[in-house]
Each structure stands twice: as structure tokens, then as C-alpha cells.
Design a protein around this motif. Sequence first.
Motif, PDB file in Angstrom:
ATOM      1  N   MET A  89      10.081   2.299   3.426  1.00  0.00           N
ATOM      2  CA  MET A  89       9.133   2.069   4.504  1.00  0.00           C
ATOM      3  C   MET A  89       9.716   1.162   5.577  1.00  0.00           C
ATOM      4  N   GLN A  90      10.598   0.269   5.185  1.00  0.00           N
ATOM      5  CA  GLN A  90      11.254  -0.567   6.188  1.00  0.00           C
ATOM      6  C   GLN A  90      12.130   0.271   7.113  1.00  0.00           C
ATOM      7  N   GLN A  91      12.657   1.402   6.617  1.00  0.00           N
ATOM      8  CA  GLN A  91      13.383   2.327   7.490  1.00  0.00           C
ATOM      9  C   GLN A  91      12.439   2.931   8.528  1.00  0.00           C
ATOM     10  N   VAL A  92      11.218   3.239   8.098  1.00  0.00           N
ATOM     11  CA  VAL A  92      10.221   3.761   9.035  1.00  0.00           C
ATOM     12  C   VAL A  92       9.900   2.714  10.089  1.00  0.00           C
ATOM     13  N   VAL A  93       9.745   1.471   9.649  1.00  0.00           N
ATOM     14  CA  VAL A  93       9.473   0.372  10.573  1.00  0.00           C
ATOM     15  C   VAL A  93      10.588   0.244  11.598  1.00  0.00           C
ATOM     16  N   GLY A  94      11.840   0.272  11.126  1.00  0.00           N
ATOM     17  CA  GLY A  94      12.977   0.115  12.022  1.00  0.00           C
ATOM     18  C   GLY A  94      13.115   1.234  13.032  1.00  0.00           C
ATOM     19  N   ALA A  95      12.706   2.436  12.637  1.00  0.00           N
ATOM     20  CA  ALA A  95      12.871   3.597  13.515  1.00  0.00           C
ATOM     21  C   ALA A  95      11.721   3.777  14.491  1.00  0.00           C
ATOM     22  N   THR A  96      10.587   3.165  14.220  1.00  0.00           N
ATOM     23  CA  THR A  96       9.402   3.430  15.032  1.00  0.00           C
ATOM     24  C   THR A  96       8.871   2.216  15.785  1.00  0.00           C
ATOM     25  N   GLY A  97       9.202   1.022  15.317  1.00  0.00           N
ATOM     26  CA  GLY A  97       8.631  -0.177  15.918  1.00  0.00           C
ATOM     27  C   GLY A  97       7.255  -0.523  15.393  1.00  0.00           C
ATOM     28  N   ALA A  98       6.732   0.273  14.447  1.00  0.00           N
ATOM     29  CA  ALA A  98       5.456  -0.075  13.817  1.00  0.00           C
ATOM     30  C   ALA A  98       5.636  -1.356  13.005  1.00  0.00           C
ATOM     31  N   ALA A  99       4.565  -2.114  12.864  1.00  0.00           N
ATOM     32  CA  ALA A  99       4.612  -3.323  12.040  1.00  0.00           C
ATOM     33  C   ALA A  99       4.567  -2.943  10.561  1.00  0.00           C
ATOM     34  N   PHE A 100       5.184  -3.778   9.724  1.00  0.00           N
ATOM     35  CA  PHE A 100       4.960  -3.632   8.293  1.00  0.00           C
ATOM     36  C   PHE A 100       3.682  -4.403   7.988  1.00  0.00           C
ATOM     37  N   GLY A 101       2.622  -3.659   7.675  1.00  0.00           N
ATOM     38  CA  GLY A 101       1.301  -4.265   7.557  1.00  0.00           C
ATOM     39  C   GLY A 101       1.115  -5.135   6.339  1.00  0.00           C
ATOM     40  N   GLY A 102       1.862  -4.876   5.279  1.00  0.00           N
ATOM     41  CA  GLY A 102       1.731  -5.704   4.092  1.00  0.00           C
ATOM     42  C   GLY A 102       1.792  -4.898   2.818  1.00  0.00           C
ATOM     43  N   VAL A 103       1.659  -5.622   1.708  1.00  0.00           N
ATOM     44  CA  VAL A 103       1.738  -5.042   0.366  1.00  0.00           C
ATOM     45  C   VAL A 103       0.334  -4.737  -0.132  1.00  0.00           C
ATOM     46  N   LEU A 104       0.149  -3.522  -0.657  1.00  0.00           N
ATOM     47  CA  LEU A 104      -1.132  -3.092  -1.192  1.00  0.00           C
ATOM     48  C   LEU A 104      -1.042  -2.968  -2.714  1.00  0.00           C
ATOM     49  N   TYR A 105      -2.148  -3.219  -3.380  1.00  0.00           N
ATOM     50  CA  TYR A 105      -2.214  -3.147  -4.839  1.00  0.00           C
ATOM     51  C   TYR A 105      -3.041  -1.938  -5.252  1.00  0.00           C
ATOM     52  N   VAL A 106      -2.605  -1.287  -6.355  1.00  0.00           N
ATOM     53  CA  VAL A 106      -3.255  -0.048  -6.777  1.00  0.00           C
ATOM     54  C   VAL A 106      -3.528  -0.017  -8.277  1.00  0.00           C
ATOM     55  N   ASP A 107      -2.476   0.072  -9.082  1.00  0.00           N
ATOM     56  CA  ASP A 107      -2.599   0.457 -10.490  1.00  0.00           C
ATOM     57  C   ASP A 107      -2.906  -0.682 -11.445  1.00  0.00           C
ATOM     58  N   SER A 108      -2.730  -1.916 -11.001  1.00  0.00           N
ATOM     59  CA  SER A 108      -2.893  -3.019 -11.940  1.00  0.00           C
ATOM     60  C   SER A 108      -3.369  -4.268 -11.233  1.00  0.00           C
ATOM     61  N   LEU A 109      -4.149  -5.057 -11.951  1.00  0.00           N
ATOM     62  CA  LEU A 109      -4.501  -6.385 -11.474  1.00  0.00           C
ATOM     63  C   LEU A 109      -3.320  -7.324 -11.714  1.00  0.00           C
ATOM     64  N   SER A 110      -3.385  -8.493 -11.091  1.00  0.00           N
ATOM     65  CA  SER A 110      -2.382  -9.524 -11.319  1.00  0.00           C
ATOM     66  C   SER A 110      -2.858 -10.453 -12.426  1.00  0.00           C
ATOM     67  N   GLU A 111      -2.018 -11.393 -12.813  1.00  0.00           N
ATOM     68  CA  GLU A 111      -2.465 -12.449 -13.708  1.00  0.00           C
ATOM     69  C   GLU A 111      -3.530 -13.283 -13.003  1.00  0.00           C
ATOM     70  N   GLU A 112      -4.190 -14.163 -13.763  1.00  0.00           N
ATOM     71  CA  GLU A 112      -5.301 -14.950 -13.219  1.00  0.00           C
ATOM     72  C   GLU A 112      -4.916 -15.748 -11.979  1.00  0.00           C
ATOM     73  N   ASP A 113      -3.673 -16.262 -11.956  1.00  0.00           N
ATOM     74  CA  ASP A 113      -3.238 -17.082 -10.826  1.00  0.00           C
ATOM     75  C   ASP A 113      -2.560 -16.264  -9.736  1.00  0.00           C
ATOM     76  N   GLY A 114      -2.632 -14.932  -9.833  1.00  0.00           N
ATOM     77  CA  GLY A 114      -2.009 -14.059  -8.848  1.00  0.00           C
ATOM     78  C   GLY A 114      -2.965 -13.702  -7.721  1.00  0.00           C
TER      79      GLY A 114
END
Length: 296
Positions: free
Chosen positions: A245-270
Motif C-alpha cells: 500500500m505504501q507503493q500506492v501512496v508513493g505513486a498517487t500522492g494519497a495519504a496513508f490513512g492508518g492501520v485498521l483492525y479486523v480479525d482479532s482484538l488486542s491485549e487489554e493494554d492494546g
Amino acid sequence: MPAAALLLSLTACSGTAASNNSKPVVLTTFTVLADMAENVAGDHLQVESITKAGAEIHGYEPTPGDIRKASGADLILDNGMNLEAWFEQFTAGLDVPRVTVSDGIDPVDIAEDAYKGLPNPHAWMSPLNAQVYVDNMAEAFAELDPDNAEAFRSNAEGYKQELQAVQDELVTELGTLPEHQRALVTCEGAFSYLARDAGLRERYIWAVNAEQQATPQQIAAAIEFVRANRVPAVFCESTVSDAPMQQVVGATGAAFGGVLYVDSLSEEDGPVPTYLDLIRHDTRIIISALTGTGAQ
């Protein structure tokens, strides 16, 4: 050793989970379902997850301890939609009721790759679908423990109101975007349901997790889509590398919006220790990046 034979050897020398606990035991296949179930169950049931926080659910390999735990459960909840490839064999030797919590969801089919035509399993990533999961859990728990049926249904209604608030925020905030910019571009195609229910077009680099990810053709297609639609920001999931996705960012000038979570929760302090934390996090990251109010 076959699952049934292993189950017999394990239960012959160990007690069940229920024997040490007066509450009925509900076992889920992964942490997202466990957290939902805990919200519905309240203090009336003991809820546990087979997989731990951060585990990869699709190709998980159950352990003897998992089978021993399952043999002592009073109810097992799975997502279905081919998410848990290991589940049928895992439960083959178990005499434990099971409920598929995605029942009633209108499926979105995977559009390409080896799994084309099969339902996308990530239905919980829509706050609207999550409410269907919650209703299914409440009814399953009411059957398991009829004395607390009203408590389960009351807990479910309160939880659904919180989920609806997330959905309303997503739709309202993204409604300010020009039509062509209402697009969600991610590494994996795990957001089909969220995109559909939020009025977004979905684009991804690869459809599902695979050993061979991010071919040059896939990256080029994502670049073309982002350029053509002037998509302001793109995203990637926490369980995969964001390098493509960083290649897409570099080629288009779009911002990297951030990290998304899907399949698992984090630990309690995450960052996402509960499902509500997960869906709120993803929603706010998407809103801030696409609307330009806080892209990372």
C-alpha cells in the motif's frame, strides 16, 4: 491422531470446563465473538475464546488443549461463511451444541482470486451486521439458560444501541464527501460489508489472505483506481505488511490513512481490547483520513 480419538483420550483423564464452574460455558472461535458474547451474557455465562488475541483465525491449527476445552463447553459459537477452515474437523467428535452467529446475514461474495463466488466471511466488520450477531447470541443464550433469557435480550438491546451509534456516525460523516471520493481502499478485501453499509465503494490489493500477496498487477490496479477517483487516503490491516500500500501512496500522492483492525482484538493494554473499540477505531480512522480531518 484424528480429532475424535484425541478427544476421547483427553476427556478420559481430565474434567470438563463446566465441572469447575457453576455457570454454563460458551466457547467462541475467536476473540471478536468472545467479546460480543460477553456483552450479551453479562455475569450469567462463562465465555472463552479458542484463539488468543492477535491470532490468525483463517488457518488456525487447534491444539489438544483446545479440544479438551471444547469438550467441556455447553455451547460453541462460530462465525461461519468459511472463516474457520478448521472448524468442521475440530467439532466432528464433539457432542456440544453449536450456533453460527452470522446466520441471517445477506452475504457479499468474494469477487476474485481462488475464493471467487464464496461469501466474504468478514461480516462482523459492519456495525449493522454485528447487531444480527448479537441477536443470534441472545437467542442462543436464552435457549441455553432460559432463566436469564430476559437479561440476555436486555443486554443485547443496549449493546445494539452502541453499535447503531457507530453506524450512524460513519454514514453521517462520510456523507459530506464528494461521490467519487467515497471509496475504501485497503490491502485485503475484509471491508466489503462495512463499505456496503456505509455507502462506500470498496477496492483492495488482494481479495483474501494468501501466500502470494500483492502482485505487480494488483498494485497497478489499485494505483489506477486511486488516481482515477482522486481517493484522498488508503489503509492497510494490522495483520499484514503495509509495504504494497505504501507503493500506492508513493505513486498517487494519497495519504496513508492508518492501520485498521479486523480479525482479532488486542491485549487489554492494546489499541482495540474490545469489539466496540475495534469498530470505533476503524470508523474514526476511516472518517478522519477520507474527510481530511486528521489523516495520518
